[in-house]
Design a protein around this motif. Structure first.
Motif, PDB file in Angstrom:
ATOM      1  N   SER A  39     -54.785 -54.318 -42.255  1.00 15.99           N
ATOM      2  CA  SER A  39     -55.581 -53.193 -42.757  1.00 15.99           C
ATOM      3  C   SER A  39     -54.786 -51.971 -43.186  1.00 15.99           C
ATOM      4  N   SER A  40     -53.594 -51.718 -42.620  1.00 16.38           N
ATOM      5  CA  SER A  40     -52.975 -50.405 -42.846  1.00 16.38           C
ATOM      6  C   SER A  40     -52.608 -50.156 -44.311  1.00 16.38           C
ATOM      7  N   ASN A  44     -53.730 -46.681 -46.027  1.00 18.37           N
ATOM      8  CA  ASN A  44     -52.794 -45.568 -46.290  1.00 18.37           C
ATOM      9  C   ASN A  44     -52.470 -45.382 -47.781  1.00 18.37           C
ATOM     10  N   SER A  69     -48.264 -58.604 -36.533  1.00 17.38           N
ATOM     11  CA  SER A  69     -47.008 -58.072 -36.003  1.00 17.38           C
ATOM     12  C   SER A  69     -46.170 -59.213 -35.428  1.00 17.38           C
ATOM     13  N   GLY A  97     -42.131 -53.407 -40.484  1.00 21.32           N
ATOM     14  CA  GLY A  97     -41.139 -54.468 -40.527  1.00 21.32           C
ATOM     15  C   GLY A  97     -41.773 -55.851 -40.592  1.00 21.32           C
ATOM     16  N   SER A  98     -42.959 -56.005 -40.013  1.00 19.94           N
ATOM     17  CA  SER A  98     -43.555 -57.354 -39.967  1.00 19.94           C
ATOM     18  C   SER A  98     -43.881 -57.881 -41.368  1.00 19.94           C
ATOM     19  N   ASP A 101     -40.498 -58.270 -43.375  1.00 21.37           N
ATOM     20  CA  ASP A 101     -39.717 -59.453 -42.963  1.00 21.37           C
ATOM     21  C   ASP A 101     -40.415 -60.735 -43.405  1.00 21.37           C
ATOM     22  N   THR A 136     -44.002 -48.745 -44.692  1.00 22.92           N
ATOM     23  CA  THR A 136     -45.030 -47.756 -44.335  1.00 22.92           C
ATOM     24  C   THR A 136     -44.898 -47.325 -42.876  1.00 22.92           C
ATOM     25  N   THR A 137     -43.844 -47.810 -42.200  1.00 22.79           N
ATOM     26  CA  THR A 137     -43.442 -47.230 -40.915  1.00 22.79           C
ATOM     27  C   THR A 137     -42.011 -46.736 -41.142  1.00 22.79           C
ATOM     28  N   THR A 145     -32.168 -54.316 -45.611  1.00 22.66           N
ATOM     29  CA  THR A 145     -31.352 -55.272 -44.846  1.00 22.66           C
ATOM     30  C   THR A 145     -31.544 -56.698 -45.357  1.00 22.66           C
ATOM     31  N   TYR A 147     -32.005 -59.134 -43.293  1.00 23.15           N
ATOM     32  CA  TYR A 147     -32.558 -59.815 -42.118  1.00 23.15           C
ATOM     33  C   TYR A 147     -34.064 -60.012 -42.248  1.00 23.15           C
ATOM     34  N   LYS A 158     -37.378 -64.250 -30.615  1.00 25.10           N
ATOM     35  CA  LYS A 158     -37.433 -63.844 -32.008  1.00 25.10           C
ATOM     36  C   LYS A 158     -36.098 -64.231 -32.635  1.00 25.10           C
ATOM     37  N   TYR A 177     -47.328 -42.504 -47.189  1.00 29.19           N
ATOM     38  CA  TYR A 177     -48.052 -43.611 -46.534  1.00 29.19           C
ATOM     39  C   TYR A 177     -47.899 -43.583 -45.018  1.00 29.19           C
TER      40      TYR A 177
HETATM   41  P1  NAP Z   1     -45.293 -53.719 -37.614  1.00 29.10           P
HETATM   42  O1  NAP Z   1     -45.475 -54.890 -36.707  1.00 29.10           O
HETATM   43  O2  NAP Z   1     -44.919 -53.997 -39.008  1.00 29.10           O
HETATM   44  O3  NAP Z   1     -46.608 -52.816 -37.608  1.00 29.10           O
HETATM   45  C1  NAP Z   1     -47.111 -52.312 -36.373  1.00 29.10           C
HETATM   46  C2  NAP Z   1     -48.510 -51.762 -36.558  1.00 29.10           C
HETATM   47  O4  NAP Z   1     -48.477 -50.592 -37.358  1.00 29.10           O
HETATM   48  C3  NAP Z   1     -49.477 -52.733 -37.238  1.00 29.10           C
HETATM   49  O5  NAP Z   1     -50.669 -52.696 -36.496  1.00 29.10           O
HETATM   50  C4  NAP Z   1     -49.680 -52.134 -38.619  1.00 29.10           C
HETATM   51  O6  NAP Z   1     -50.977 -52.388 -39.141  1.00 29.10           O
HETATM   52  C5  NAP Z   1     -49.513 -50.657 -38.336  1.00 29.10           C
HETATM   53  N1  NAP Z   1     -49.083 -49.850 -39.472  1.00 29.10           N
HETATM   54  C6  NAP Z   1     -48.050 -50.087 -40.334  1.00 29.10           C
HETATM   55  N2  NAP Z   1     -47.936 -49.072 -41.229  1.00 29.10           N
HETATM   56  C7  NAP Z   1     -48.938 -48.206 -40.942  1.00 29.10           C
HETATM   57  C8  NAP Z   1     -49.339 -46.950 -41.507  1.00 29.10           C
HETATM   58  N3  NAP Z   1     -48.667 -46.408 -42.518  1.00 29.10           N
HETATM   59  N4  NAP Z   1     -50.408 -46.304 -40.978  1.00 29.10           N
HETATM   60  C9  NAP Z   1     -51.074 -46.853 -39.930  1.00 29.10           C
HETATM   61  N5  NAP Z   1     -50.734 -48.031 -39.330  1.00 29.10           N
HETATM   62  C10 NAP Z   1     -49.668 -48.677 -39.833  1.00 29.10           C
HETATM   63  O7  NAP Z   1     -44.255 -52.726 -36.893  1.00 29.10           O
HETATM   64  P2  NAP Z   1     -42.747 -52.296 -37.169  1.00 29.10           P
HETATM   65  O8  NAP Z   1     -42.270 -51.713 -35.913  1.00 29.10           O
HETATM   66  O9  NAP Z   1     -42.609 -51.542 -38.415  1.00 29.10           O
HETATM   67  O10 NAP Z   1     -41.983 -53.686 -37.402  1.00 29.10           O
HETATM   68  C11 NAP Z   1     -41.617 -54.487 -36.316  1.00 29.10           C
HETATM   69  C12 NAP Z   1     -41.036 -55.795 -36.826  1.00 29.10           C
HETATM   70  O11 NAP Z   1     -39.862 -55.522 -37.625  1.00 29.10           O
HETATM   71  C13 NAP Z   1     -40.588 -56.674 -35.698  1.00 29.10           C
HETATM   72  O12 NAP Z   1     -40.922 -58.021 -35.996  1.00 29.10           O
HETATM   73  C14 NAP Z   1     -39.086 -56.476 -35.666  1.00 29.10           C
HETATM   74  O13 NAP Z   1     -38.398 -57.563 -35.091  1.00 29.10           O
HETATM   75  C15 NAP Z   1     -38.794 -56.327 -37.139  1.00 29.10           C
HETATM   76  N6  NAP Z   1     -37.512 -55.657 -37.456  1.00 29.10           N
HETATM   77  C16 NAP Z   1     -36.857 -56.049 -38.581  1.00 29.10           C
HETATM   78  C17 NAP Z   1     -35.645 -55.487 -38.923  1.00 29.10           C
HETATM   79  C18 NAP Z   1     -34.923 -55.960 -40.148  1.00 29.10           C
HETATM   80  O14 NAP Z   1     -33.810 -55.512 -40.452  1.00 29.10           O
HETATM   81  N7  NAP Z   1     -35.484 -56.871 -40.910  1.00 29.10           N
HETATM   82  C19 NAP Z   1     -35.077 -54.479 -38.140  1.00 29.10           C
HETATM   83  C20 NAP Z   1     -35.782 -54.071 -36.997  1.00 29.10           C
HETATM   84  C21 NAP Z   1     -37.003 -54.651 -36.684  1.00 29.10           C
HETATM   85  P3  NAP Z   1     -51.286 -53.611 -40.178  1.00 29.10           P
HETATM   86  O15 NAP Z   1     -50.967 -54.876 -39.444  1.00 29.10           O
HETATM   87  O16 NAP Z   1     -52.710 -53.445 -40.524  1.00 29.10           O
HETATM   88  O17 NAP Z   1     -50.369 -53.417 -41.364  1.00 29.10           O
END
Ligand code: NAP
Ligand code: FE
Length: 366
Positions: A39-40, A44, A69, A97-98, A101, A136-137, A145, A147, A158, A177
């Motif tokens: 939904s986000s 946003n 996530s 990130g979810s 990725d 958007t986070t 990256t 990754y 993971k 956002y």
């Molecule tokens: P996320 O799992 O992507 O999102 C967490 C929550 O935030 C979800 O409920 C999402 O809702 C909500 N959300 C996202 N953007 C929003 C916004 N602008 N306004 C309101 N709600 C929002 O969390 P994350 O911490 O960003 O990502 C974590 C993942 O990234 C993990 O799997 C981690 O291992 C990975 N990671 C990757 C790297 C890399 O280099 N690739 C580095 C570090 C971590 P919706 O589901 O509705 O969107």
């Protein structure tokens, strides 16, 4: 001096950067496959902006909005099958990130019907589809990256794909956002960015350039940390997004270290958010490093503009409030898993499983 620096992502940061640079996507193809969470991205405004930019550039698209996530391998395979059927030319990941990725793994699997071993280790028989990332986070830095981190039930952890073929070609960073992020997501993601900068600075793979980027990121995050539990204004949101991107560029070169290895266990087995997991362990991890090299920890404390490590601990305690409780047998299970993680070898000094168990125990049982 030996230096390798590789950053192939075109970065556009600023308000309205997507629509202003929409034409950049024309070179990527005629059909986009947009990947978001539930939904986000709709709430946003980021999805609407991307759709408008694609329409303005004459690019068709379809949307997959079911990324959860910590996305699983099964879910990205399901989405990749649809992307293949839709004949997508490129993939756009919008979200935290979810979804970003997931978009990377989908870009691999849409072009390559390969098993998990090849997905994680490569090489890929066919070129990976181009990737566009819209964070958007302000935390993961995934937009810059190579990754993609997926929940891997066979390995009970993971697992990461680390492959230069999945660097996004374009990253659009518009802090608008992130303005309505729930407070706990703002905090957890900012601490993830801090973990990347700190771990990158401490990594065995750190270089002069990665440390410069990490220093800038820590300097900004140090200021932001003090306002994270208040109303975070647009200027601070933009700084967080910028610092998070810098920290992403850092780990693209240095990898993460034992802190992330331990954090993955907390997320996999106890469903603790990624950034929170790192943050709960950060102080004791830094204390562990300080025993061998106090001066590098002093530098980090200085960059954060803090008096000492205790000030960082107080700040993290205030942000995270009550900690989850962890049993002795969980500590053994988590440390046994963490010691097998790929990123452990980046840690100086190299920890033993007992060291990791000690860090987890002191983090949760004091
Ligand atoms: P996320 O799992 O992507 O999102 C967490 C929550 O935030 C979800 O409920 C999402 O809702 C909500 N959300 C996202 N953007 C929003 C916004 N602008 N306004 C309101 N709600 C929002 O969390 P994350 O911490 O960003 O990502 C974590 C993942 O990234 C993990 O799997 C981690 O291992 C990975 N990671 C990757 C790297 C890399 O280099 N690739 C580095 C570090 C971590 P919706 O589901 O509705 O969107
Ligand atoms: Fe992380």
């Amino acid at each position: 001096m030996i230096l390798k620096f590789f950053m192939p992502t075109k970065v556009f940061l600023g308000k309205d950067c997507i629509i202003d640079n929409a034409a950049q996507m024309k070179a990527l193809g005629k059909k986009a496959f947009i990947v978001t969470g539930k939904s986000s991205a709709k709430a946003n405004g980021s999805l609407t902006c991307v759709q408008a930019a694609l329409q303005a550039s004459g690019i068709a698209y379809s949307v997959f909005d079911r990324i959860l996530s910590n996305p699983s391998i099964e879910l990205v395979r399901e989405a990749a099958k649809i992307a293949r059927e839709e004949k997508a030319d490129f993939i756009i990941g919008i979200g935290g990130g979810s979804p970003m990725d997931a978009a990377k793994a989908i870009a691999v699997l849409a072009a390559n019907e390969v098993d998990d071993t090849v997905l994680f280790l490569g090489p890929y028989p066919y070129p990976v589809l181009p990737i566009v990332a819209v964070p958007t986070t302000a935390g993961t830095g995934s937009e810059v990256t190579q990754y993609s981190i997926l929940t891997d039930d066979r390995q009970q952890t993971k697992s990461s794909i680390a492959n230069e073929a999945i660097f996004p070609q374009i990253a659009f960073l518009d802090a608008s956002y992130t303005q309505n992020l729930p407070p706990h997501v703002t905090i957890n993601t900012a601490i993830d960015a801090l973990s990347h900068a700190v771990e990158g600075y401490l990594s065995a793979k750190a270089t002069s350039v990665s440390s410069m980027l990490a220093s800038e990121s820590m300097t900004i995050l140090g200021k932001c940390l003090k306002v994270l539990d208040e109303k975070v204004d647009f200027a601070a949101r933009e700084q967080l997004l910028y610092a998070s991107m810098l920290a992403g560029m850092v780990i693209a070169h240095t990898g993460t270290t034992a802190l992330h290895s331990m954090g993955y266990s907390l997320t996999y087995f106890r469903d603790i958010d990624h950034g929170r997991a790192n943050g709960l362990l950060m102080y004791e991890y830094l204390e562990f490093i300080a025993v061998q090299d106090g001066s590098i920890i002093d530098k980090i404390v200085n960059l954060l503009n803090m008096e000492n490590l205790g000030e960082l601990k107080n700040c993290l305690d205030k942000l995270f409030k009550d900690k989850e409780s962890i049993t002795k047998s969980e500590i053994q299970q988590f440390s046994a898993k963490a010691i097998q993680a790929k990123n452990i070898i980046n840690t100086i000094p190299l920890p033993s499983q007992e060291d990791l168990a000690g860090i987890i125990e002191r983090s949760f049982c004091r």
